[in-house]
Design a protein around this motif. Structure first.
Motif, PDB file in Angstrom:
ATOM      1  N   ASP A 114      46.247  29.040  47.235  1.00 39.21           N
ATOM      2  CA  ASP A 114      44.841  28.723  47.448  1.00 39.21           C
ATOM      3  C   ASP A 114      44.728  27.282  47.932  1.00 39.21           C
ATOM      4  O   ASP A 114      45.232  26.356  47.296  1.00 39.21           O
ATOM      5  N   ILE A 115      44.064  27.076  49.047  1.00 47.24           N
ATOM      6  CA  ILE A 115      43.990  25.758  49.672  1.00 47.24           C
ATOM      7  C   ILE A 115      43.210  24.772  48.803  1.00 47.24           C
ATOM      8  O   ILE A 115      43.593  23.610  48.668  1.00 47.24           O
ATOM      9  N   SER A 116      42.152  25.245  48.164  1.00 53.58           N
ATOM     10  CA  SER A 116      41.304  24.327  47.406  1.00 53.58           C
ATOM     11  C   SER A 116      41.955  23.842  46.106  1.00 53.58           C
ATOM     12  O   SER A 116      41.760  22.707  45.706  1.00 53.58           O
ATOM     13  N   THR A 117      42.727  24.733  45.449  1.00 53.82           N
ATOM     14  CA  THR A 117      43.326  24.347  44.165  1.00 53.82           C
ATOM     15  C   THR A 117      44.819  24.081  44.255  1.00 53.82           C
ATOM     16  O   THR A 117      45.379  23.439  43.371  1.00 53.82           O
ATOM     17  N   GLY A 118      45.476  24.596  45.267  1.00 50.69           N
ATOM     18  CA  GLY A 118      46.917  24.435  45.394  1.00 50.69           C
ATOM     19  C   GLY A 118      47.710  25.352  44.484  1.00 50.69           C
ATOM     20  O   GLY A 118      48.914  25.201  44.328  1.00 50.69           O
ATOM     21  N   LYS A 119      47.055  26.320  43.879  1.00 47.26           N
ATOM     22  CA  LYS A 119      47.707  27.254  42.958  1.00 47.26           C
ATOM     23  C   LYS A 119      47.982  28.583  43.649  1.00 47.26           C
ATOM     24  O   LYS A 119      47.361  28.942  44.640  1.00 47.26           O
ATOM     25  N   ASN A 120      48.918  29.316  43.070  1.00 45.76           N
ATOM     26  CA  ASN A 120      49.310  30.607  43.620  1.00 45.76           C
ATOM     27  C   ASN A 120      48.283  31.673  43.228  1.00 45.76           C
ATOM     28  O   ASN A 120      47.915  31.785  42.060  1.00 45.76           O
ATOM     29  N   VAL A 121      47.837  32.461  44.200  1.00 45.71           N
ATOM     30  CA  VAL A 121      46.878  33.543  43.986  1.00 45.71           C
ATOM     31  C   VAL A 121      47.511  34.829  44.501  1.00 45.71           C
ATOM     32  O   VAL A 121      48.122  34.850  45.563  1.00 45.71           O
ATOM     33  N   THR A 122      47.369  35.889  43.741  1.00 44.01           N
ATOM     34  CA  THR A 122      47.924  37.182  44.128  1.00 44.01           C
ATOM     35  C   THR A 122      46.800  38.133  44.512  1.00 44.01           C
ATOM     36  O   THR A 122      45.828  38.280  43.776  1.00 44.01           O
ATOM     37  N   GLU A 123      46.939  38.760  45.665  1.00 37.61           N
ATOM     38  CA  GLU A 123      45.986  39.762  46.132  1.00 37.61           C
ATOM     39  C   GLU A 123      46.679  41.116  46.155  1.00 37.61           C
ATOM     40  O   GLU A 123      47.841  41.213  46.542  1.00 37.61           O
ATOM     41  N   GLY A 124      45.961  42.124  45.741  1.00 35.18           N
ATOM     42  CA  GLY A 124      46.543  43.462  45.734  1.00 35.18           C
ATOM     43  C   GLY A 124      45.602  44.491  46.323  1.00 35.18           C
ATOM     44  O   GLY A 124      44.379  44.366  46.236  1.00 35.18           O
ATOM     45  N   LYS A 125      46.192  45.478  46.938  1.00 28.08           N
ATOM     46  CA  LYS A 125      45.438  46.587  47.507  1.00 28.08           C
ATOM     47  C   LYS A 125      46.169  47.870  47.118  1.00 28.08           C
ATOM     48  O   LYS A 125      47.365  48.010  47.379  1.00 28.08           O
ATOM     49  N   VAL A 126      45.453  48.769  46.482  1.00 28.75           N
ATOM     50  CA  VAL A 126      46.036  50.027  46.013  1.00 28.75           C
ATOM     51  C   VAL A 126      45.215  51.164  46.601  1.00 28.75           C
ATOM     52  O   VAL A 126      43.988  51.167  46.509  1.00 28.75           O
TER      53      VAL A 126
END
Length: 164
Positions: A114-126
């Motif tokens: 995430d650009i704003s926080t610099g943390k890893n974000v996971t996106e999923g599609k099922v």
């Protein structure tokens, strides 16, 4: 005699008219069941497969193998299906009681920063889909005559991030 013939014709006509409406109600019920099973399985899997080491640093890292196992366990319990051995992001489930046709579930899980926080974000599609198994007599006959299948399909997307 004429009244009896009209009565029988009316009963036959109403049965032909009412059965597709009953089937439509069954289709809507099956879609709701599939959607809720998919949502519940995704929720259970994403909550249980987060890596604790990443949570300490506020990163949402998911162990994909654990996600698949927890997802399939919850999906099996919800729909009374059994997972068959498969490779990759696609899982195949067969019905234990013959109520459903074979379900094909496709998982797409991606991680990004995430650009704003610099943390890893996971996106999923099922996505889960299966050819619909008709329940009423007339539509079973129509399915046998035509080659057009009606597919039950449901898709869920989730975003996984850890906040302090």
């Amino acid at each position: 005699m004429k009244d009896i013939a009209i009565g029988l014709l009316m009963v036959l006509f109403l049965s032909v008219l009412v059965e597709p409406l009953v089937e439509l109600a069954n289709v809507m019920r099956e879609k709701i069941i599939l959607g809720s099973a998919l949502s519940n399985a995704c929720t259970a899997a994403k909550d249980r497969s987060l890596e604790y080491k990443g949570q300490r640093d506020l990163d949402a890292n998911v162990d994909f193998a654990l996600f698949k196992d927890y997802f399939s366990e919850a999906f099996e319990d919800a729909l009374n299906v059994t997972r068959t051995p498969s490779v990759g992001d696609t899982m195949i489930f067969t019905s234990n009681d013959g109520k459903y046709n074979t379900f094909t579930v496709t998982l797409e899980i991606t991680s990004k920063i995430d650009i704003s926080t610099g943390k890893n974000v996971t996106e999923g599609k099922v996505r889960a889909e299966s050819p619909y198994k008709f329940k009423t007599k007339y539509l079973k006959l129509a399915e046998g005559v035509s080659s057009v299948d009606y597919n039950l399909a449901s898709e869920r997307m989730f975003l996984l991030m850890v906040r302090n």
